[in-house]
Write a protein that holds these residues in place. Sequence first.
Motif, PDB file in Angstrom:
ATOM      1  N   ASP A  80       0.837  -1.195   0.000  1.00  0.00           N
ATOM      2  CA  ASP A  80       0.000   0.000   0.000  1.00  0.00           C
ATOM      3  C   ASP A  80       0.874   1.248   0.000  1.00  0.00           C
ATOM      4  OD1 ASP A  80       1.023  -0.495   2.475  1.00  0.00           O
ATOM      5  OD2 ASP A  80      -0.869  -0.503   3.532  1.00  0.00           O
ATOM      6  N   ARG A  81       0.264   2.375  -0.274  1.00  0.00           N
ATOM      7  CA  ARG A  81       1.000   3.642  -0.313  1.00  0.00           C
ATOM      8  C   ARG A  81       0.287   4.651   0.580  1.00  0.00           C
ATOM      9  NH1 ARG A  81       4.470   5.039  -4.596  1.00  0.00           N
ATOM     10  NH2 ARG A  81       4.976   3.239  -5.872  1.00  0.00           N
ATOM     11  N   TYR A  82       1.082   5.394   1.334  1.00  0.00           N
ATOM     12  CA  TYR A  82       0.562   6.456   2.178  1.00  0.00           C
ATOM     13  C   TYR A  82       1.337   7.729   1.883  1.00  0.00           C
ATOM     14  CZ  TYR A  82      -1.879   2.907   4.861  1.00  0.00           C
ATOM     15  OH  TYR A  82      -2.703   1.884   5.235  1.00  0.00           O
ATOM     16  N   PRO A  83       0.653   8.891   1.978  1.00  0.00           N
ATOM     17  CA  PRO A  83       1.352  10.159   1.721  1.00  0.00           C
ATOM     18  C   PRO A  83       2.119  10.634   2.953  1.00  0.00           C
ATOM     19  CG  PRO A  83      -0.952  10.571   2.168  1.00  0.00           C
ATOM     20  CD  PRO A  83      -0.780   9.081   2.167  1.00  0.00           C
ATOM     21  N   GLY A  84       3.289  11.191   2.708  1.00  0.00           N
ATOM     22  CA  GLY A  84       4.088  11.823   3.743  1.00  0.00           C
ATOM     23  C   GLY A  84       4.429  13.233   3.305  1.00  0.00           C
ATOM     24  N   ALA A  85       4.919  14.034   4.233  1.00  0.00           N
ATOM     25  CA  ALA A  85       5.245  15.421   3.915  1.00  0.00           C
ATOM     26  C   ALA A  85       6.499  15.859   4.647  1.00  0.00           C
ATOM     27  CB  ALA A  85       4.088  16.338   4.289  1.00  0.00           C
ATOM     28  N   VAL A  86       7.247  16.752   3.994  1.00  0.00           N
ATOM     29  CA  VAL A  86       8.427  17.375   4.590  1.00  0.00           C
ATOM     30  C   VAL A  86       8.311  18.874   4.324  1.00  0.00           C
ATOM     31  CG1 VAL A  86      10.945  17.587   4.520  1.00  0.00           C
ATOM     32  CG2 VAL A  86       9.883  15.369   4.103  1.00  0.00           C
ATOM     33  N   VAL A  87       8.581  19.685   5.357  1.00  0.00           N
ATOM     34  CA  VAL A  87       8.590  21.141   5.205  1.00  0.00           C
ATOM     35  C   VAL A  87       9.953  21.645   5.665  1.00  0.00           C
ATOM     36  CG1 VAL A  87       7.550  23.326   5.908  1.00  0.00           C
ATOM     37  CG2 VAL A  87       6.103  21.317   5.561  1.00  0.00           C
ATOM     38  N   LEU A  88      10.576  22.455   4.824  1.00  0.00           N
ATOM     39  CA  LEU A  88      11.865  23.061   5.146  1.00  0.00           C
ATOM     40  C   LEU A  88      11.718  24.573   5.176  1.00  0.00           C
ATOM     41  CD1 LEU A  88      12.673  20.311   3.536  1.00  0.00           C
ATOM     42  CD2 LEU A  88      14.883  21.381   3.448  1.00  0.00           C
ATOM     43  N   GLU A  89      12.384  25.190   6.128  1.00  0.00           N
ATOM     44  CA  GLU A  89      12.515  26.646   6.151  1.00  0.00           C
ATOM     45  C   GLU A  89      13.992  26.936   5.969  1.00  0.00           C
ATOM     46  OE1 GLU A  89      10.770  28.125   9.738  1.00  0.00           O
ATOM     47  OE2 GLU A  89       8.743  27.926   8.948  1.00  0.00           O
ATOM     48  N   GLY A  90      14.335  27.440   4.809  1.00  0.00           N
ATOM     49  CA  GLY A  90      15.744  27.573   4.464  1.00  0.00           C
ATOM     50  C   GLY A  90      16.320  26.178   4.310  1.00  0.00           C
ATOM     51  N   ARG A  91      17.331  25.836   5.095  1.00  0.00           N
ATOM     52  CA  ARG A  91      17.910  24.486   5.089  1.00  0.00           C
ATOM     53  C   ARG A  91      17.419  23.634   6.261  1.00  0.00           C
ATOM     54  NH1 ARG A  91      19.323  25.326   0.803  1.00  0.00           N
ATOM     55  NH2 ARG A  91      21.353  25.690  -0.088  1.00  0.00           N
ATOM     56  N   ASP A  92      16.633  24.231   7.153  1.00  0.00           N
ATOM     57  CA  ASP A  92      16.189  23.533   8.355  1.00  0.00           C
ATOM     58  C   ASP A  92      14.889  22.779   8.107  1.00  0.00           C
ATOM     59  OD1 ASP A  92      18.331  24.649   9.764  1.00  0.00           O
ATOM     60  OD2 ASP A  92      17.155  26.437  10.261  1.00  0.00           O
ATOM     61  N   VAL A  93      14.878  21.510   8.477  1.00  0.00           N
ATOM     62  CA  VAL A  93      13.665  20.703   8.396  1.00  0.00           C
ATOM     63  C   VAL A  93      12.805  21.056   9.604  1.00  0.00           C
ATOM     64  CG1 VAL A  93      12.738  18.360   8.405  1.00  0.00           C
ATOM     65  CG2 VAL A  93      14.878  18.847   7.206  1.00  0.00           C
ATOM     66  N   VAL A  94      11.587  21.537   9.360  1.00  0.00           N
ATOM     67  CA  VAL A  94      10.709  21.928  10.462  1.00  0.00           C
ATOM     68  C   VAL A  94       9.557  20.958  10.659  1.00  0.00           C
ATOM     69  CG1 VAL A  94      11.291  24.379  10.370  1.00  0.00           C
ATOM     70  CG2 VAL A  94       9.399  23.523   9.006  1.00  0.00           C
ATOM     71  N   LEU A  95       9.290  20.081   9.676  1.00  0.00           N
ATOM     72  CA  LEU A  95       8.216  19.117   9.820  1.00  0.00           C
ATOM     73  C   LEU A  95       8.468  17.928   8.910  1.00  0.00           C
ATOM     74  CD1 LEU A  95       4.811  19.066  10.633  1.00  0.00           C
ATOM     75  CD2 LEU A  95       4.908  18.903   8.175  1.00  0.00           C
ATOM     76  N   VAL A  96       8.273  16.742   9.459  1.00  0.00           N
ATOM     77  CA  VAL A  96       8.242  15.514   8.660  1.00  0.00           C
ATOM     78  C   VAL A  96       7.037  14.732   9.164  1.00  0.00           C
ATOM     79  CG1 VAL A  96       9.428  13.412   7.954  1.00  0.00           C
ATOM     80  CG2 VAL A  96      10.752  15.457   8.446  1.00  0.00           C
ATOM     81  N   ASP A  97       6.109  14.436   8.291  1.00  0.00           N
ATOM     82  CA  ASP A  97       4.879  13.745   8.676  1.00  0.00           C
ATOM     83  C   ASP A  97       4.820  12.373   8.015  1.00  0.00           C
ATOM     84  OD1 ASP A  97       2.356  13.017   9.515  1.00  0.00           O
ATOM     85  OD2 ASP A  97       1.316  14.318   8.101  1.00  0.00           O
ATOM     86  N   VAL A  98       4.822  11.335   8.839  1.00  0.00           N
ATOM     87  CA  VAL A  98       4.636   9.962   8.365  1.00  0.00           C
ATOM     88  C   VAL A  98       3.595   9.275   9.245  1.00  0.00           C
ATOM     89  CG1 VAL A  98       6.846   9.588   7.204  1.00  0.00           C
ATOM     90  CG2 VAL A  98       6.672   9.239   9.654  1.00  0.00           C
ATOM     91  N   SER A  99       2.499   9.955   9.493  1.00  0.00           N
ATOM     92  CA  SER A  99       1.484   9.438  10.408  1.00  0.00           C
ATOM     93  C   SER A  99       0.255   8.858   9.724  1.00  0.00           C
ATOM     94  CB  SER A  99       1.045  10.551  11.368  1.00  0.00           C
ATOM     95  OG  SER A  99       0.445  11.603  10.643  1.00  0.00           O
ATOM     96  N   ALA A 100       0.142   8.943   8.421  1.00  0.00           N
ATOM     97  CA  ALA A 100      -1.075   8.510   7.727  1.00  0.00           C
ATOM     98  C   ALA A 100      -1.359   7.024   7.935  1.00  0.00           C
ATOM     99  CB  ALA A 100      -0.981   8.820   6.238  1.00  0.00           C
ATOM    100  N   HIS A 101      -0.323   6.187   7.992  1.00  0.00           N
ATOM    101  CA  HIS A 101      -0.562   4.749   8.167  1.00  0.00           C
ATOM    102  C   HIS A 101      -1.111   4.447   9.555  1.00  0.00           C
ATOM    103  CE1 HIS A 101       3.443   5.137   9.955  1.00  0.00           C
ATOM    104  NE2 HIS A 101       3.267   3.960  10.521  1.00  0.00           N
ATOM    105  N   ARG A 102      -0.711   5.200  10.564  1.00  0.00           N
ATOM    106  CA  ARG A 102      -1.259   5.003  11.917  1.00  0.00           C
ATOM    107  C   ARG A 102      -2.704   5.452  11.986  1.00  0.00           C
ATOM    108  NH1 ARG A 102       2.298   8.365  14.792  1.00  0.00           N
ATOM    109  NH2 ARG A 102       3.986   8.271  13.315  1.00  0.00           N
ATOM    110  N   LEU A 103      -3.026   6.542  11.310  1.00  0.00           N
ATOM    111  CA  LEU A 103      -4.408   7.021  11.287  1.00  0.00           C
ATOM    112  C   LEU A 103      -5.315   6.046  10.545  1.00  0.00           C
ATOM    113  CD1 LEU A 103      -3.759  10.794  10.563  1.00  0.00           C
ATOM    114  CD2 LEU A 103      -4.385   9.754  12.745  1.00  0.00           C
ATOM    115  N   ALA A 104      -4.826   5.476   9.450  1.00  0.00           N
ATOM    116  CA  ALA A 104      -5.620   4.524   8.673  1.00  0.00           C
ATOM    117  C   ALA A 104      -5.874   3.247   9.472  1.00  0.00           C
ATOM    118  CB  ALA A 104      -4.921   4.190   7.364  1.00  0.00           C
ATOM    119  N   ARG A 105      -4.915   2.843  10.295  1.00  0.00           N
ATOM    120  CA  ARG A 105      -5.067   1.646  11.109  1.00  0.00           C
ATOM    121  C   ARG A 105      -6.154   1.823  12.169  1.00  0.00           C
ATOM    122  NH1 ARG A 105       0.035   0.132  14.156  1.00  0.00           N
ATOM    123  NH2 ARG A 105       0.717   1.706  12.711  1.00  0.00           N
ATOM    124  N   ARG A 106      -6.287   3.052  12.682  1.00  0.00           N
ATOM    125  CA  ARG A 106      -7.281   3.334  13.715  1.00  0.00           C
ATOM    126  C   ARG A 106      -8.671   3.597  13.158  1.00  0.00           C
ATOM    127  NH1 ARG A 106      -4.514   7.961  16.625  1.00  0.00           N
ATOM    128  NH2 ARG A 106      -2.441   7.143  16.556  1.00  0.00           N
TER     129      ARG A 106
END
Length: 113
Positions: A80-106
């Motif tokens: 299966d495939r789930y969407p993830g996201a990364v947000v950078l401000e300049g060179r700094d990573v401020v968000l990485v989201d890999v929670s969709a598979h946990r939400l789908a399980r619940r």
Amino acid sequence: MTLAELSAALVLAGLVWFWFDSLKAREAGIEAARRACLREGVQFLDETVVGRGVRFARNEQGHAVLRRAFEFEYSPSGDDRYPGAVVLEGRDVVLVDVSAHRLARRATVIDLR
């Protein structure tokens, strides 16, 4: 060199800088997604990220930086495939989201028959 030539050279230099800066940001996004998937124990599919937006933002120090958003796909099982996201401000990573598979399980499926 006339003013028009100087302006054209500056615009071209700005575009070249933006292009190389975007490539470096993309590489940082790929590395952040790879590490997050490894930490979560899921597969980082296609080994790439897709740019979804660029805008100006202020970082924690109040400086104006480019905020770049990237999307990627991952899979806990390979089926299966789930969407993830990364947000950078300049060179700094401020968000990485890999929670969709946990939400789908619940998620609860209700049979309405």
